[in-house]
Motif scaffolding. Structure first.
Motif, short mmCIF file in Angstrom:
data_model
loop_
_atom_site.label_atom_id
_atom_site.label_comp_id
_atom_site.label_asym_id
_atom_site.label_seq_id
_atom_site.Cartn_x
_atom_site.Cartn_y
_atom_site.Cartn_z
N LYS A 48 -23.94 56.50 54.60
CA LYS A 48 -22.62 56.36 53.97
C LYS A 48 -21.55 56.29 55.03
O LYS A 48 -21.53 57.09 55.97
CB LYS A 48 -22.37 57.55 53.03
CG LYS A 48 -21.05 57.45 52.26
CD LYS A 48 -20.93 58.57 51.25
CE LYS A 48 -20.82 59.91 51.93
NZ LYS A 48 -20.54 61.01 50.98
N TRP A 53 -13.17 54.82 56.58
CA TRP A 53 -12.81 53.86 55.53
C TRP A 53 -11.30 53.75 55.40
O TRP A 53 -10.73 52.65 55.33
CB TRP A 53 -13.43 54.32 54.21
CG TRP A 53 -13.35 53.34 53.10
CD1 TRP A 53 -14.29 52.43 52.72
CD2 TRP A 53 -12.25 53.19 52.18
NE1 TRP A 53 -13.85 51.72 51.63
CE2 TRP A 53 -12.61 52.16 51.28
CE3 TRP A 53 -11.03 53.81 52.02
CZ2 TRP A 53 -11.77 51.75 50.26
CZ3 TRP A 53 -10.18 53.39 51.00
CH2 TRP A 53 -10.56 52.38 50.13
N THR A 72 -10.29 69.41 48.97
CA THR A 72 -11.02 68.37 49.67
C THR A 72 -12.13 68.96 50.52
O THR A 72 -11.92 69.97 51.20
CB THR A 72 -10.07 67.56 50.56
OG1 THR A 72 -9.03 66.99 49.76
CG2 THR A 72 -10.80 66.44 51.28
N ARG A 125 -15.35 58.75 55.12
CA ARG A 125 -14.14 58.53 54.33
C ARG A 125 -12.91 58.31 55.21
O ARG A 125 -12.05 57.50 54.88
CB ARG A 125 -13.91 59.69 53.37
CG ARG A 125 -13.76 61.06 54.00
CD ARG A 125 -13.44 62.10 52.93
NE ARG A 125 -13.20 63.41 53.48
CZ ARG A 125 -14.13 64.35 53.60
NH1 ARG A 125 -15.36 64.09 53.20
NH2 ARG A 125 -13.83 65.53 54.12
N GLN A 126 -12.81 59.03 56.34
CA GLN A 126 -11.68 58.80 57.23
C GLN A 126 -11.79 57.46 57.93
O GLN A 126 -10.78 56.79 58.16
CB GLN A 126 -11.59 59.92 58.26
CG GLN A 126 -10.36 59.88 59.15
CD GLN A 126 -9.07 60.10 58.38
OE1 GLN A 126 -8.69 61.22 58.08
NE2 GLN A 126 -8.39 59.01 58.04
#
Length: 439
Positions: free
Chosen positions: A329, A335, A120, A332-333
């Motif tokens: 954007k 989201w 990751t 991700r965390q």
């Protein structure tokens, strides 16, 4: 400026570590001129000019001392995983279906976590080690998948599933009254009639003291200047130890200036952030109730322990998304955190429908309606009738763009994943240089 440098040179022997903080000198230092030889703190022997090194254009990067621990070691991880799977494949089969299912699920989740931590990409936080933050991110994925699976079960089925985690779970809890009696002196509780005051004291002392200490820590780290150096560039063992301890400090400092009144969109964003974190706290209490998990059970503590890093990274990503003109954007965390809080709320609504649909007392409804109406009226007044918003012009946008460009440049330059690979010749050369200095 030369006087200030000479003053700092005097303290150079006390500051030979990897994290050197500079303070702004606003007072007059003309009487403290240490440029003459009679004021020299060291009369013999070489003195390293730390101030000159800090003021010159020097590229600070990991010198290779800890690079081995920063590498992903993908091939090594793959070899160990294959060896473990080979051991499991050659182990005589067990006919216990339940035990095989549990072991298979644990192995699958472990392999997924190991894969995520290895491959990751790094997040915005890198101290004390990027793998820690990659681990918390992967755990959030596993937790969200578990919540989605639980959402498709019945209430009794979900409670029984938790018994596979701990046999003590899945049992009805005793009903407790947390807010039925708000009197300062409770006659019905002669053993502790002032128990409601201890609520108040917890909010004022524990939470208030924690907020105060947090603000003071933020001021300290915000005013401090960081010059990261590898262990090889630090001559003393005390400095090396301090550099290791500094590994648990900030990697790059970004002040959060939310500016909630800068625009209507920013104002709604701030309200949304506050609502999501309040909802996450509310889910903590409702999940315990609908899933029959005792307040002191370790499962609640584990969830709260992971909510903290998830929320910290999510706030950092949301702030950059709102403040950086070039960030298009959603993090991700962020989201995942939003998905987790929403899924937990859906579980609470599904499994505790009888509880959440109980009518609220009329005075509570009236109070919240009044708060909501005041909030709407104030928003309309502040942004439309008599605007008091900050002017967001092209200069402000360019300033923010330049600021975040510098942040990204620092993160790229000092990123451990971008540093020099582990080269044995590098350490051999360092060893020879150290031997020559001792000679």
């Amino acid at each position: 400026m030369s006087n200030i440098r000479n003053m700092k040179r005097k303290e150079g022997m006390k500051d030979l570590d990897g994290d050197i903080g500079d303070e702004d000198f606003s007072r007059d230092v003309s009487s403290n001129d240490l440029s003459g030889p009679e004021h020299s703190p060291v009369t013999s022997g070489p003195v390293h000019d730390w101030e000159a090194e800090k003021t010159t254009e020097t590229d600070f990067f990991d010198d290779g001392t800890m690079t081995y621990f920063w590498r992903a070691h993908t091939l090594t991880t793959l070899v160990f995983m294959i060896c473990f799977l080979l051991y499991e494949a050659l182990t005589p089969p067990d006919e216990d279906m339940v035990d095989n299912t549990k072991r298979g699920l644990v192995a699958s989740v472990s392999a997924f976590i190991l894969l995520g931590v290895t491959v990751t990409p790094d997040g915005p936080f890198k101290r004390p080690h990027p793998a820690i933050w990659r681990f918390t991110f992967i755990i959030s994925i596993v937790y969200e998948l578990g919540l989605i699976f639980m959402l498709y079960q019945s209430a009794s089925g979900a409670r029984q599933l938790l018994k596979h985690i701990d046999p003590k779970l899945g049992k009805p809890m005793e009903e407790k009254d947390y807010g039925g009696n708000c009197r300062l002196y409770d006659d019905d509780n002669p053993e502790d009639p002032y128990h409601n005051i201890w609520w108040i004291m917890d909010a004022l002392l524990c939470n208030g003291l924690g907020i105060f200490c947090g603000l003071q820590s933020l001021k300290y780290f915000s005013m401090k200047t960081y010059h990261w150096r590898g262990l090889w560039n630090i001559p003393t063992y005390r400095g090396k130890l301090r550099r290791i301890m500094a590994q648990f400090g900030p990697y790059v400092w970004v002040d959060f200036d939310w500016k909630p009144l800068s625009s209507l969109g920013r104002w709604f964003s701030m309200l949304g952030i506050i609502a999501m974190f309040l909802l996450a706290e509310l889910n903590t209490f409702y999940l315990k109730f609908v899933l029959w998990v005792e307040p002191g059970h370790w499962a609640n503590l584990v969830r709260l322990a992971f909510i903290l890093p998830w929320g910290a990274v999510a706030l950092r990503e949301v702030f950059q998304f709102l403040d950086d003109p070039d960030c298009m954007k959603f993090g991700r965390q962020s989201w995942l955190f939003l998905a987790i809080v929403t899924t937990e709320l859906l579980i609470v609504i599904k499994f505790g429908w009888e509880t959440v649909t109980i009518p609220f007392p009329s005075h509570v409804v009236t109070l919240w309606m009044a708060i909501f109406l005041i909030l709407v009226l104030w928003t309309v007044w502040n942004f439309y009738i008599d605007p008091h918003t900050f002017k967001v012009d092209s200069q402000d946008v360019e300033r923010r763009r330049e600021h975040w460009s510098q942040v990204r440049a620092i993160e790229t330059k000092l990123s451990p994943s971008e540093s020099t690979l582990f080269i044995p010749k590098f350490f051999f050369d360092k060893f020879l240089q150290k031997g020559n200095k001792e000679d």
